[in-house]
Motif scaffolding. Structure first.
Motif, PDB file in Angstrom:
ATOM      1  N   LEU A  86      63.377  31.030  39.734  1.00  0.00           N
ATOM      2  CA  LEU A  86      63.163  32.862  40.126  1.00  0.00           C
ATOM      3  C   LEU A  86      61.802  32.681  39.784  1.00  0.00           C
ATOM      4  CD1 LEU A  86      64.748  34.817  41.800  1.00  0.00           C
ATOM      5  CD2 LEU A  86      65.700  35.308  40.009  1.00  0.00           C
ATOM      6  N   LEU A  87      61.326  32.528  38.492  1.00  0.00           N
ATOM      7  CA  LEU A  87      60.455  33.069  38.376  1.00  0.00           C
ATOM      8  C   LEU A  87      59.163  32.243  38.869  1.00  0.00           C
ATOM      9  CD1 LEU A  87      60.028  34.377  34.928  1.00  0.00           C
ATOM     10  CD2 LEU A  87      60.323  35.643  37.091  1.00  0.00           C
ATOM     11  N   THR A  88      59.399  31.329  39.260  1.00  0.00           N
ATOM     12  CA  THR A  88      57.810  29.953  40.209  1.00  0.00           C
ATOM     13  C   THR A  88      58.548  29.474  41.162  1.00  0.00           C
ATOM     14  OG1 THR A  88      59.106  28.409  38.776  1.00  0.00           O
ATOM     15  CG2 THR A  88      57.903  29.216  37.771  1.00  0.00           C
ATOM     16  N   GLY A  89      59.439  30.321  41.666  1.00  0.00           N
ATOM     17  CA  GLY A  89      59.439  30.090  43.312  1.00  0.00           C
ATOM     18  C   GLY A  89      60.347  30.571  44.194  1.00  0.00           C
ATOM     19  N   THR A  90      59.271  31.666  43.579  1.00  0.00           N
ATOM     20  CA  THR A  90      60.162  33.685  45.232  1.00  0.00           C
ATOM     21  C   THR A  90      59.198  34.405  44.727  1.00  0.00           C
ATOM     22  OG1 THR A  90      61.613  34.558  43.269  1.00  0.00           O
ATOM     23  CG2 THR A  90      62.201  32.727  44.460  1.00  0.00           C
ATOM     24  N   SER A  91      58.998  34.805  45.750  1.00  0.00           N
ATOM     25  CA  SER A  91      58.362  36.394  46.092  1.00  0.00           C
ATOM     26  C   SER A  91      58.750  36.849  45.113  1.00  0.00           C
ATOM     27  CB  SER A  91      57.693  36.541  47.211  1.00  0.00           C
ATOM     28  OG  SER A  91      58.830  37.351  47.192  1.00  0.00           O
ATOM     29  N   PHE A  92      59.614  37.268  44.231  1.00  0.00           N
ATOM     30  CA  PHE A  92      59.954  37.897  43.986  1.00  0.00           C
ATOM     31  C   PHE A  92      60.183  37.718  42.535  1.00  0.00           C
ATOM     32  CE2 PHE A  92      63.432  39.183  40.469  1.00  0.00           C
ATOM     33  CZ  PHE A  92      63.300  40.273  40.385  1.00  0.00           C
ATOM     34  N   GLY A  93      59.664  36.591  42.191  1.00  0.00           N
ATOM     35  CA  GLY A  93      59.220  36.091  41.323  1.00  0.00           C
ATOM     36  C   GLY A  93      57.718  35.935  40.375  1.00  0.00           C
ATOM     37  N   THR A  94      57.241  36.341  41.208  1.00  0.00           N
ATOM     38  CA  THR A  94      55.872  36.127  41.311  1.00  0.00           C
ATOM     39  C   THR A  94      55.325  37.771  40.814  1.00  0.00           C
ATOM     40  OG1 THR A  94      55.695  34.976  42.831  1.00  0.00           O
ATOM     41  CG2 THR A  94      53.363  35.882  41.964  1.00  0.00           C
ATOM     42  N   ALA A  95      56.035  38.784  42.501  1.00  0.00           N
ATOM     43  CA  ALA A  95      55.921  39.526  41.422  1.00  0.00           C
ATOM     44  C   ALA A  95      56.287  40.600  40.709  1.00  0.00           C
ATOM     45  CB  ALA A  95      56.546  40.852  43.118  1.00  0.00           C
ATOM     46  N   TRP A  96      57.423  39.765  39.874  1.00  0.00           N
ATOM     47  CA  TRP A  96      58.160  40.078  39.065  1.00  0.00           C
ATOM     48  C   TRP A  96      58.050  39.952  37.370  1.00  0.00           C
ATOM     49  CZ3 TRP A  96      61.126  43.956  39.528  1.00  0.00           C
ATOM     50  CH2 TRP A  96      61.715  44.745  38.171  1.00  0.00           C
ATOM     51  N   LEU A  97      57.028  38.495  37.661  1.00  0.00           N
ATOM     52  CA  LEU A  97      55.874  37.887  35.995  1.00  0.00           C
ATOM     53  C   LEU A  97      55.210  38.931  35.745  1.00  0.00           C
ATOM     54  CD1 LEU A  97      56.321  36.142  34.766  1.00  0.00           C
ATOM     55  CD2 LEU A  97      54.690  34.161  36.343  1.00  0.00           C
ATOM     56  N   TRP A  98      54.851  39.718  37.199  1.00  0.00           N
ATOM     57  CA  TRP A  98      53.649  40.438  36.470  1.00  0.00           C
ATOM     58  C   TRP A  98      53.928  41.855  36.633  1.00  0.00           C
ATOM     59  CZ3 TRP A  98      48.775  39.563  36.534  1.00  0.00           C
ATOM     60  CH2 TRP A  98      48.178  38.406  36.286  1.00  0.00           C
TER      61      TRP A  98
END
Length: 184
Positions: free
Chosen positions: A84-96
């Motif tokens: 989820l964190l590495t493969g989705t746009s949600f994941g990228t935003a959520w990691l930040w």
């Protein structure tokens, strides 16, 4: 799972908005004598809201992992979290977003005045980052970016307005003091 995700998102947004309101009110808007009078209350409120944001931020990620995966069995599955964190746009935003929440945690160990300013900046950035998840993130290209930026600015504005209502109540209560009424 949908009801749990809705509840967690509501609490997360509410805590972020309140944190922005409390910190901006204490750092910028309130009279210095009022902030000094309410310093412990502001500090406890900021600590509580930061801890609530971190807890609901992690819970939101876990519930999204369950939604993306096979349900409740994937809520705590590290592989699903990673995907989820590495493969989705949600994941990228959520990691930040999670990095910003970690910075808010670090702000709690700073001296009171610096902590307030760091928490204010962190709260504003955390609210802005929420504009990059949800319905605004569904579009691609320049229109999608414009939608996300628009959503982020709306969340920030709402957070400042709604979040400042709680410190306003603190101020109204404090105005019972004759000394504060004279300086107002």
């Amino acid at each position: 799972m949908d009801a749990a995700l809705i509840a967690v998102r509501f609490v997360h947004f509410s805590a972020a908005m309140l944190l922005l309101g409390v910190t901006s009110f204490a750092a910028v808007l309130a009279a210095p004598e009022l902030v000094a009078l309410r310093q412990r209350l502001v500090r406890r409120t900021v600590v509580t809201l930061v801890l609530l944001l971190v807890a609901t931020g992690i819970a939101w990620l876990a519930l999204e992992a369950g939604e993306a995966g096979a349900g409740w069995s994937d809520v705590l599955a590290p592989a699903t979290w990673y995907d989820l964190l590495t493969g989705t746009s949600f994941g990228t935003a959520w990691l930040w977003h999670l990095i910003l929440l970690a910075c808010l945690l670090l702000a709690l160990i700073l001296p009171a005045r610096e902590s307030l300013w760091v928490a204010l900046g962190g709260a504003a950035l955390a609210l802005l980052s929420l504009g990059f998840v949800g319905h605004a993130a569904m579009e691609a290209g320049i229109a999608g970016l414009a939608h996300r930026v628009n959503h982020a600015l709306h969340i920030l504005s709402a957070g400042f307005w709604v979040g400042s209502l709680l410190p306003l109540l603190f101020c109204l209560d404090a105005m019972r003091s004759a000394a504060l009424r004279v300086s107002a």
